[in-house]
Structure formats: C-alpha cells, structure tokens
Write a protein that holds these residues in place. Structure first.
Motif, PDB file in Angstrom:
ATOM      1  N   LEU A  79       0.835  -1.202   0.000  1.00  0.00           N
ATOM      2  CA  LEU A  79       0.000   0.000   0.000  1.00  0.00           C
ATOM      3  C   LEU A  79       0.872   1.256   0.000  1.00  0.00           C
ATOM      4  O   LEU A  79       0.584   2.218  -0.717  1.00  0.00           O
ATOM      5  N   ALA A  80       1.937   1.244   0.787  1.00  0.00           N
ATOM      6  CA  ALA A  80       2.849   2.391   0.823  1.00  0.00           C
ATOM      7  C   ALA A  80       3.556   2.581  -0.526  1.00  0.00           C
ATOM      8  O   ALA A  80       3.672   3.711  -1.015  1.00  0.00           O
ATOM      9  N   CYS A  81       3.999   1.498  -1.124  1.00  0.00           N
ATOM     10  CA  CYS A  81       4.636   1.591  -2.448  1.00  0.00           C
ATOM     11  C   CYS A  81       3.649   2.091  -3.494  1.00  0.00           C
ATOM     12  O   CYS A  81       3.999   2.910  -4.352  1.00  0.00           O
ATOM     13  N   GLY A  86       1.396   6.464  -6.806  1.00  0.00           N
ATOM     14  CA  GLY A  86       0.287   7.372  -7.068  1.00  0.00           C
ATOM     15  C   GLY A  86       0.741   8.825  -7.087  1.00  0.00           C
ATOM     16  O   GLY A  86       0.316   9.611  -7.935  1.00  0.00           O
ATOM     17  N   LEU A  87       1.611   9.185  -6.143  1.00  0.00           N
ATOM     18  CA  LEU A  87       2.167  10.545  -6.145  1.00  0.00           C
ATOM     19  C   LEU A  87       2.999  10.796  -7.401  1.00  0.00           C
ATOM     20  O   LEU A  87       2.908  11.862  -8.017  1.00  0.00           O
ATOM     21  N   LEU A  88       3.797   9.809  -7.769  1.00  0.00           N
ATOM     22  CA  LEU A  88       4.579   9.924  -8.999  1.00  0.00           C
ATOM     23  C   LEU A  88       3.658  10.039 -10.213  1.00  0.00           C
ATOM     24  O   LEU A  88       3.923  10.818 -11.135  1.00  0.00           O
ATOM     25  N   GLY A  89       2.562   9.284 -10.191  1.00  0.00           N
ATOM     26  CA  GLY A  89       1.596   9.359 -11.280  1.00  0.00           C
ATOM     27  C   GLY A  89       0.975  10.734 -11.412  1.00  0.00           C
ATOM     28  O   GLY A  89       0.753  11.228 -12.522  1.00  0.00           O
ATOM     29  N   GLY A 160      -3.236   1.199  -3.456  1.00  0.00           N
ATOM     30  CA  GLY A 160      -2.546   2.402  -3.008  1.00  0.00           C
ATOM     31  C   GLY A 160      -2.328   3.398  -4.130  1.00  0.00           C
ATOM     32  O   GLY A 160      -2.498   4.608  -3.952  1.00  0.00           O
ATOM     33  N   TYR A 161      -1.955   2.894  -5.293  1.00  0.00           N
ATOM     34  CA  TYR A 161      -1.736   3.767  -6.450  1.00  0.00           C
ATOM     35  C   TYR A 161      -3.012   4.526  -6.797  1.00  0.00           C
ATOM     36  O   TYR A 161      -3.017   5.759  -6.895  1.00  0.00           O
ATOM     37  N   TYR A 162      -4.090   3.795  -6.979  1.00  0.00           N
ATOM     38  CA  TYR A 162      -5.324   4.443  -7.412  1.00  0.00           C
ATOM     39  C   TYR A 162      -5.949   5.297  -6.320  1.00  0.00           C
ATOM     40  O   TYR A 162      -6.566   6.321  -6.615  1.00  0.00           O
ATOM     41  N   LEU A 163      -5.785   4.930  -5.066  1.00  0.00           N
ATOM     42  CA  LEU A 163      -6.305   5.742  -3.965  1.00  0.00           C
ATOM     43  C   LEU A 163      -5.649   7.124  -3.957  1.00  0.00           C
ATOM     44  O   LEU A 163      -6.329   8.158  -3.948  1.00  0.00           O
ATOM     45  N   VAL A 164      -4.343   7.149  -3.983  1.00  0.00           N
ATOM     46  CA  VAL A 164      -3.626   8.429  -3.968  1.00  0.00           C
ATOM     47  C   VAL A 164      -3.849   9.184  -5.275  1.00  0.00           C
ATOM     48  O   VAL A 164      -4.040  10.406  -5.279  1.00  0.00           O
TER      49      VAL A 164
END
Length: 178
Positions: A79-81, A86-89, A160-164
């Motif tokens: 989730l952290a990764c 997500g931030l990078l995205g 995690g990616y899509y949430l952020v």
C-alpha cells in the motif's frame, strides 16, 4: 454423466479465462491511458470507494496474518509503495485546461507498470498454484505455499496507487475549478 458435464464446463471456463485475460489487460491499459475530463464527483466517488476498499483490505490482511505470516506487513508495504507510485503518477500526469474544463492524461509508463504488476501476479499465481502439490511432500501448508502475502502486496500496490491518484485528481480539480 453430470460429472463429465461439470468437467467440460470447468475446462471451458478455464480456457475462456486464459484466452480472454490478455485482451482484458490490453483494454484496461488502453482505457487507463486515454485523455479524460476531470470531474469532481467522479474523482470523489473513486477516492471514497478506494478508501473503503483499502480499509477492508487492511482489515482482511490483519486477520490473514493470524494464519499466514507477514500478510499484513507485506500488504502495508504494498500500500505504501502504491501510494508513492500514485504521487509519482500525479506528477507525471499531463494536465490541460480548455476554457472552463480541466482534462488529464495519465502517464502511460505508470499505467503500464500497474497493469504489469497485476499481470505478473496472475501469472505467478497460476505458476505457483501448479507447483503447490510439492508443498504437501515437503510438509508445508499449501495455503502458505501459494504465496498469499505476495498476492496481498501486489493488490495493495494497485489499491494504493489508485487511492492516492484519485485523491490527487480530486484535489487538483477542486483547485482549478474554483
């Protein structure tokens, strides 16, 4: 006769899944990289749904840890990764303003990376499932041998990616439209 029919249906479903899986992944990639109009309600709905999913996911991983070691740890790490991705995205997303509307195009590289995480985890699951028969010979539980902590970590990366990402799309849309 009913057993033969059931066997034929199971084999047909398996073949259909194996044949259709590459197409569904390709279509997912194509839809994930197209230019979209940023709408607050869509981003809010997606972010809220993913927050609920992440909560349920982590609760399930915590319960699973009781039976399979490192499940919660790897799920949290995944989730952290995913959040970092997500931030990078959000940084790599192309944002365009057209009059009153805001449009965005997600990074092809990150959408491909997330799609590959899912693809590789599915392939690993098939491979690992095929080889779990060795677990009984070695005295290991087949549930532990199938790689559930790794599956949880891969799923957590996607969540995690899509949430952020959706929380960021919502924030950016609110900032630009006001």
């Amino acid at each position: 006769m009913p057993l033969l029919l059931a066997l034929v249906l199971i084999v047909a479903a398996f073949v259909f899944a194996v044949v259709m899986l590459p197409f569904t992944l390709l279509f997912r990639y194509r839809s994930g990289t197209r230019r979209r109009r940023a709408r607050v309600w869509v981003a809010t709905l997606n972010a809220a749904s993913l927050a609920i999913s992440a909560t349920i996911f982590l609760i399930s991983a915590a319960i699973t840890t009781r039976f399979i070691a490192y499940s919660f740890t790897l799920a949290t790490f995944g989730l952290a990764c995913g959040a970092i991705l997500g931030l990078l995205g959000l940084v790599l997303t192309r944002w365009e303003r057209d009059g009153q509307s805001l449009f965005y195009t997600p990074s092809r590289l990150l959408v491909l990376a997330v799609t590959l995480v899912v693809t590789l985890r599915i392939a690993y699951g098939f491979w690992r499932g095929w080889h779990t028969w060795r677990a009984a010979q070695e005295g290991t539980s087949w549930i532990a041998a199938i790689g559930i902590p790794g599956s949880l970590a891969a799923g957590a990366v996607v969540i995690g990616y899509y949430l952020v990402y959706w929380a960021g799309v919502r924030s950016r849309t609110l900032r630009v439209t006001r």
